[in-house]
Write an enzyme that holds these catalytic residues in place. Sequence first.
Site, PDB file in Angstrom:
ATOM      1  N   GLY A  41       0.701  -1.231  -0.136  1.00  0.00           N
ATOM      2  CA  GLY A  41      -0.087  -0.144   0.121  1.00  0.00           C
ATOM      3  C   GLY A  41       1.057   1.299   0.023  1.00  0.00           C
ATOM      4  O   GLY A  41       2.033   1.214   0.014  1.00  0.00           O
TER       5      GLY A  41
ATOM      6  N   SER B 162       2.833   4.891   0.930  1.00  0.00           N
ATOM      7  CA  SER B 162       3.413   5.538   1.964  1.00  0.00           C
ATOM      8  C   SER B 162       2.394   5.973   3.298  1.00  0.00           C
ATOM      9  O   SER B 162       1.406   6.995   2.542  1.00  0.00           O
ATOM     10  CB  SER B 162       4.366   6.450   1.731  1.00  0.00           C
ATOM     11  OG  SER B 162       4.935   6.887   2.840  1.00  0.00           O
TER      12      SER B 162
ATOM     13  N   SER C 264       3.117  -0.644   8.260  1.00  0.00           N
ATOM     14  CA  SER C 264       3.831  -0.474   9.552  1.00  0.00           C
ATOM     15  C   SER C 264       3.205  -0.747  10.782  1.00  0.00           C
ATOM     16  O   SER C 264       3.357  -1.731  11.590  1.00  0.00           O
ATOM     17  CB  SER C 264       4.994   0.412   9.731  1.00  0.00           C
ATOM     18  OG  SER C 264       5.842   0.503   8.668  1.00  0.00           O
TER      19      SER C 264
ATOM     20  N   SER D  39       6.097  -1.806  -1.963  1.00  0.00           N
ATOM     21  CA  SER D  39       5.911  -3.051  -3.274  1.00  0.00           C
ATOM     22  C   SER D  39       4.941  -2.415  -4.094  1.00  0.00           C
ATOM     23  O   SER D  39       4.054  -3.339  -4.332  1.00  0.00           O
ATOM     24  CB  SER D  39       5.870  -4.221  -2.591  1.00  0.00           C
ATOM     25  OG  SER D  39       4.719  -4.406  -1.515  1.00  0.00           O
TER      26      SER D  39
HETATM   27  N1  LIG Z   1      -6.761   1.128  10.212  1.00  0.00           N
HETATM   28  C1  LIG Z   1      -5.702   1.517  10.266  1.00  0.00           C
HETATM   29  N2  LIG Z   1      -4.517   0.852  10.120  1.00  0.00           N
HETATM   30  C2  LIG Z   1      -3.097   1.229  10.476  1.00  0.00           C
HETATM   31  N3  LIG Z   1      -3.054   2.642  10.582  1.00  0.00           N
HETATM   32  C3  LIG Z   1      -3.797   3.517  10.566  1.00  0.00           C
HETATM   33  C4  LIG Z   1      -5.194   2.875  10.573  1.00  0.00           C
HETATM   34  N4  LIG Z   1      -6.181   4.039  10.771  1.00  0.00           N
HETATM   35  C5  LIG Z   1      -5.486   5.033  10.876  1.00  0.00           C
HETATM   36  N5  LIG Z   1      -4.012   4.614  10.846  1.00  0.00           N
HETATM   37  C6  LIG Z   1      -2.828   5.752  10.788  1.00  0.00           C
HETATM   38  O1  LIG Z   1      -2.021   5.590   9.861  1.00  0.00           O
HETATM   39  C7  LIG Z   1      -0.786   5.827   9.957  1.00  0.00           C
HETATM   40  C8  LIG Z   1      -0.161   4.723   9.188  1.00  0.00           C
HETATM   41  O2  LIG Z   1       1.222   4.941   9.194  1.00  0.00           O
HETATM   42  P1  LIG Z   1       2.509   3.798   8.882  1.00  0.00           P
HETATM   43  O3  LIG Z   1       1.867   2.709   9.406  1.00  0.00           O
HETATM   44  O4  LIG Z   1       3.976   4.320   9.327  1.00  0.00           O
HETATM   45  O5  LIG Z   1       2.307   3.737   7.369  1.00  0.00           O
HETATM   46  P2  LIG Z   1       3.088   3.012   6.425  1.00  0.00           P
HETATM   47  O6  LIG Z   1       3.944   1.903   7.232  1.00  0.00           O
HETATM   48  O7  LIG Z   1       2.142   2.179   5.391  1.00  0.00           O
HETATM   49  O8  LIG Z   1       3.856   3.767   5.527  1.00  0.00           O
HETATM   50  C9  LIG Z   1      -0.299   5.633  11.326  1.00  0.00           C
HETATM   51  O9  LIG Z   1      -0.378   7.133  12.195  1.00  0.00           O
HETATM   52  C10 LIG Z   1      -1.661   5.017  11.882  1.00  0.00           C
HETATM   53  O10 LIG Z   1      -1.944   5.423  13.236  1.00  0.00           O
HETATM   54 MG   LIG Z   2       5.970   1.681   6.920  1.00  0.00          MG
END
Ligand SMILES: Nc1ncnc2c1ncn2[C@@H]1O[C@H](COP(=O)(O)OP(=O)(O)O)[C@@H](O)[C@H]1O
Ligand SMILES: [Mg+2]
Length: 203
Positions: free
Chosen positions: A36, A38, A43, A110
Amino acid sequence: MAEVKSTNIVWHQHTVNRAAREQKFGHRGCTLWFTGLSGSGKSTLANALDEALCARSARSYVLDGDNVRHGLTKDLGFGPADRTENIRRIGEVARLFTDAGVINATAFISPYREDRDRARALQQAGDFLEVYVKASVEVCEGRDVKGLYGKARSGELKEFTGVSAPYEEPLNPEIIVDTGIQSVEESLAVIVGYLERHGYLSA
Ligand SMILES: Nc1ncnc2c1ncn2[C@@H]1O[C@H](COP(=O)(O)OP(=O)(O)O)[C@@H](O)[C@H]1O
Ligand SMILES: [Mg+2]
């Protein structure tokens, strides 16, 4: 594709095999391949899943984008060829974790379908679960967890997925979580529910 440079190598069959490990652990090994944009929540969800599994004494591990780029793939950048090689290496490591009977999660954008399909093809049917962490560019940009969208819009960051580089949505993911509308707990419940329903983990 990585060049093959090693010759005269023979596979050594070790005595403790995957089935023996899985029987001890009481669950199946598999890869949950989070993909998905950024800021979509890869994470966060991989971490939440790891916590939930650890609390149940399951063997789990997370391979996370930036962390892996500190070591295993630090020689790679963000152009198409390097992204492909990045995912190829992660895919190989994920396969090893599955063989070790571990429920492993990978958290990488990815963006290319072909790269994800290649990582899938390294594993047996049912061992690779693609988890589409779905959230629009607008939602992710609104979160801008790492301040990267701002830099991508200003042009400071090149080849940024969703802004100046493509993201190819999964066509047939095993699991979809819509983080634009779900809470972290709701998305986690979708993932754990899938693992239980499909016999990876006992309920
Ligand atoms: N259902 C959800 N699942 C995951 N993250 C969520 C969700 N709803 C809101 N968020 C918020 O979205 C952000 C996602 O960040 P992160 O996990 O670092 O994204 P990625 O690793 O995809 O770049 C976090 O601040 C998280 O608290
Ligand atoms: Mg991440």
